[in-house]
Scaffold this active site. Structure first.
Site, PDB file in Angstrom:
ATOM      1  N   LYS A 136       1.405  -1.111   0.076  1.00  0.00           N
ATOM      2  CA  LYS A 136       0.132   0.539  -0.179  1.00  0.00           C
ATOM      3  C   LYS A 136       0.605   0.965   0.510  1.00  0.00           C
ATOM      4  O   LYS A 136       0.653   2.191  -0.525  1.00  0.00           O
ATOM      5  CB  LYS A 136      -0.852  -0.056   1.054  1.00  0.00           C
ATOM      6  CG  LYS A 136      -2.440  -1.131   1.273  1.00  0.00           C
ATOM      7  CD  LYS A 136      -2.576  -1.037   0.183  1.00  0.00           C
ATOM      8  CE  LYS A 136      -3.022  -2.258  -0.790  1.00  0.00           C
ATOM      9  NZ  LYS A 136      -3.137  -2.479  -2.212  1.00  0.00           N
ATOM     10  N   LYS A 148      -0.610  15.153 -14.972  1.00  0.00           N
ATOM     11  CA  LYS A 148      -1.983  14.849 -15.237  1.00  0.00           C
ATOM     12  C   LYS A 148      -2.199  15.197 -14.033  1.00  0.00           C
ATOM     13  O   LYS A 148      -3.890  14.106 -13.194  1.00  0.00           O
ATOM     14  CB  LYS A 148      -1.875  13.045 -15.455  1.00  0.00           C
ATOM     15  CG  LYS A 148      -1.277  12.377 -17.076  1.00  0.00           C
ATOM     16  CD  LYS A 148      -1.384  13.320 -17.767  1.00  0.00           C
ATOM     17  CE  LYS A 148      -0.505  13.002 -19.119  1.00  0.00           C
ATOM     18  NZ  LYS A 148      -1.329  13.640 -20.177  1.00  0.00           N
ATOM     19  N   HIS A 205      -7.882   7.977  -1.042  1.00  0.00           N
ATOM     20  CA  HIS A 205      -7.764   6.303  -0.631  1.00  0.00           C
ATOM     21  C   HIS A 205      -6.821   5.335  -0.889  1.00  0.00           C
ATOM     22  O   HIS A 205      -6.409   4.684  -0.123  1.00  0.00           O
ATOM     23  CB  HIS A 205      -8.772   5.709  -2.657  1.00  0.00           C
ATOM     24  CG  HIS A 205      -8.183   4.163  -2.407  1.00  0.00           C
ATOM     25  ND1 HIS A 205      -8.489   3.453  -1.807  1.00  0.00           N
ATOM     26  CD2 HIS A 205      -6.970   4.087  -3.680  1.00  0.00           C
ATOM     27  CE1 HIS A 205      -8.023   1.972  -2.740  1.00  0.00           C
ATOM     28  NE2 HIS A 205      -7.370   2.394  -3.399  1.00  0.00           N
ATOM     29  N   TYR A 250      -3.694  -6.639 -15.978  1.00  0.00           N
ATOM     30  CA  TYR A 250      -4.208  -5.229 -16.873  1.00  0.00           C
ATOM     31  C   TYR A 250      -3.046  -4.391 -18.051  1.00  0.00           C
ATOM     32  O   TYR A 250      -2.978  -3.704 -19.028  1.00  0.00           O
ATOM     33  CB  TYR A 250      -5.583  -5.247 -16.921  1.00  0.00           C
ATOM     34  CG  TYR A 250      -6.493  -3.622 -18.295  1.00  0.00           C
ATOM     35  CD1 TYR A 250      -6.600  -5.073 -19.072  1.00  0.00           C
ATOM     36  CD2 TYR A 250      -5.940  -2.934 -17.629  1.00  0.00           C
ATOM     37  CE1 TYR A 250      -7.226  -3.937 -20.090  1.00  0.00           C
ATOM     38  CE2 TYR A 250      -7.424  -1.971 -18.325  1.00  0.00           C
ATOM     39  CZ  TYR A 250      -6.935  -2.941 -19.577  1.00  0.00           C
ATOM     40  OH  TYR A 250      -7.931  -1.079 -20.730  1.00  0.00           O
ATOM     41  N   THR A 259     -13.059  -4.425 -13.676  1.00  0.00           N
ATOM     42  CA  THR A 259     -13.715  -3.650 -12.166  1.00  0.00           C
ATOM     43  C   THR A 259     -14.824  -4.907 -12.171  1.00  0.00           C
ATOM     44  O   THR A 259     -14.652  -4.702 -10.920  1.00  0.00           O
ATOM     45  CB  THR A 259     -14.764  -2.544 -13.552  1.00  0.00           C
ATOM     46  OG1 THR A 259     -13.138  -2.201 -14.873  1.00  0.00           O
ATOM     47  CG2 THR A 259     -15.507  -1.874 -12.594  1.00  0.00           C
ATOM     48  N   GLN A 265     -13.153  -6.445  -8.844  1.00  0.00           N
ATOM     49  CA  GLN A 265     -13.016  -5.244  -8.114  1.00  0.00           C
ATOM     50  C   GLN A 265     -15.022  -5.410  -7.719  1.00  0.00           C
ATOM     51  O   GLN A 265     -14.346  -5.101  -5.923  1.00  0.00           O
ATOM     52  CB  GLN A 265     -12.204  -4.408  -8.148  1.00  0.00           C
ATOM     53  CG  GLN A 265     -11.023  -4.809  -8.721  1.00  0.00           C
ATOM     54  CD  GLN A 265      -9.592  -3.753  -8.428  1.00  0.00           C
ATOM     55  OE1 GLN A 265      -9.931  -2.376  -8.366  1.00  0.00           O
ATOM     56  NE2 GLN A 265      -8.620  -3.852  -7.815  1.00  0.00           N
TER      57      GLN A 265
END
Length: 303
Positions: free
Chosen positions: A136, A151, A162, A199, A220, A223
């Site tokens: 993490k 970006k 998060h 991916y 997705t 998850q």
């Protein structure tokens, strides 16, 4: 009046005793685990988080203000491959250590440490939780890459929250709760990360890989599925009064419902409303543009 003061004092004393009893029943201390890197004191982790927040919200954007975006495609490739391999090793660790798979499925509710072998298996589960915690911290680089590539629009509040929350939650668990069941969640989440980082690694190789990446929607869905599995598991722990810290379970369930909302919102916007056309990505010749497209469309905020 004297009786009122006496009642208030008694209430305060009872509340203090109840709180102390609750803490003693919930908090666990272990000299070995508490001595592990980043676990014993909050300051190293707090320092990392402060530097991270300052860089991605203030310092980084200021540095990049008059600079061209860094071309770090190869760095991103290495990062994705390292995370793919790291999470794969965590999963294999749990599956290949003799006795752990059986121990996990026979002790989903009540953890026992009566034998020396059971104590060894429990220590292995805590070790896995520590390495998961380290992953993490590594994940924080994800946001740093956004800043270095200018970006900044991707550095949203939810994205930063998060990543920050995951580091804090993992540290708090290791330092104070040390729930063996958390390793099960780490294994589930790491399994999903294998698919996710696999991916992104393949997608970053170039436009010629896009035709093989039709399965992004399933990443997705995977998850989202893991979050509902986690909810079901915590409900199971509560229903059968299992040996898991109630305070930890309460905070985890709040996080999970928040993540479910975010994932469902992402799924709706990415696959329902916008109708993303992968062919348009295939036609791009610039790899930096391609990765930018992956960031804005495919980037899944892992939990």
């Amino acid at each position: 009046m004297t009786n009122m003061y006496t009642s208030i004092i008694n209430y305060i004393i009872q509340t203090k005793d109840s709180l102390q009893e609750f803490i003693q029943s919930e908090v666990k201390y272990d000299e070995e685990i508490d001595s592990w890197l980043f676990v014993s004191k909050p300051w190293p982790v707090l320092g990392i988080i402060i530097v991270y927040l300052l860089f991605v919200t203030k310092i980084g954007p200021k540095i990049m203000e008059n600079r061209q975006p860094y071309n770090i495609i190869n760095v991103i490739l290495v990062f994705n491959f390292v995370q793919f391999s790291y999470n794969g090793l965590l999963c294999l660790w749990i599956l290949l250590i003799p006795g752990i798979p059986k121990y996990i499925f026979t002790h989903l509710c009540h953890i026992t440490n009566e034998t020396q072998h059971e104590k060894y298996l429990i220590k292995c589960l805590h070790t896995v939780s520590w390495f998961y915690f380290i992953s993490k911290i590594i994940d924080l680089l994800d946001t740093v890459f956004f800043v270095l590539r200018k970006k900044q629009s991707h550095v949203s509040f939810l994205h930063v929250y998060h990543h920050t929350k995951m580091v804090i939650s993992c540290w708090v668990h290791l330092r104070f709760f040390k729930s063996e069941q958390a390793a099960y969640g780490a294994w589930l989440n790491s399994s999903v990360h294998i698919a996710m980082y696999g991916y992104y690694f393949l997608a970053a190789l170039g436009p010629y890989m896009q035709k093989y990446l039709w399965w992004k929607v399933y990443v997705t869905r995977l998850q989202i599925a893991q979050l509902f599995i986690a909810v079901g598991y915590i409900v199971y722990l509560y229903k059968y009064d299992c040996t898991m810290p109630k305070a930890l379970a309460f905070t985890v369930i709040i996080d999970i419902f928040a993540f479910i909302y975010l994932f469902m919102d992402f799924y709706k916007s990415a696959y329902k409303e916008n109708k993303i056309n992968i062919v348009s990505i295939d036609n791009k010749n610039n790899k930096e543009d391609q990765i930018d497209e992956i960031d804005t469309v495919d980037k899944i905020k892992s939990s």
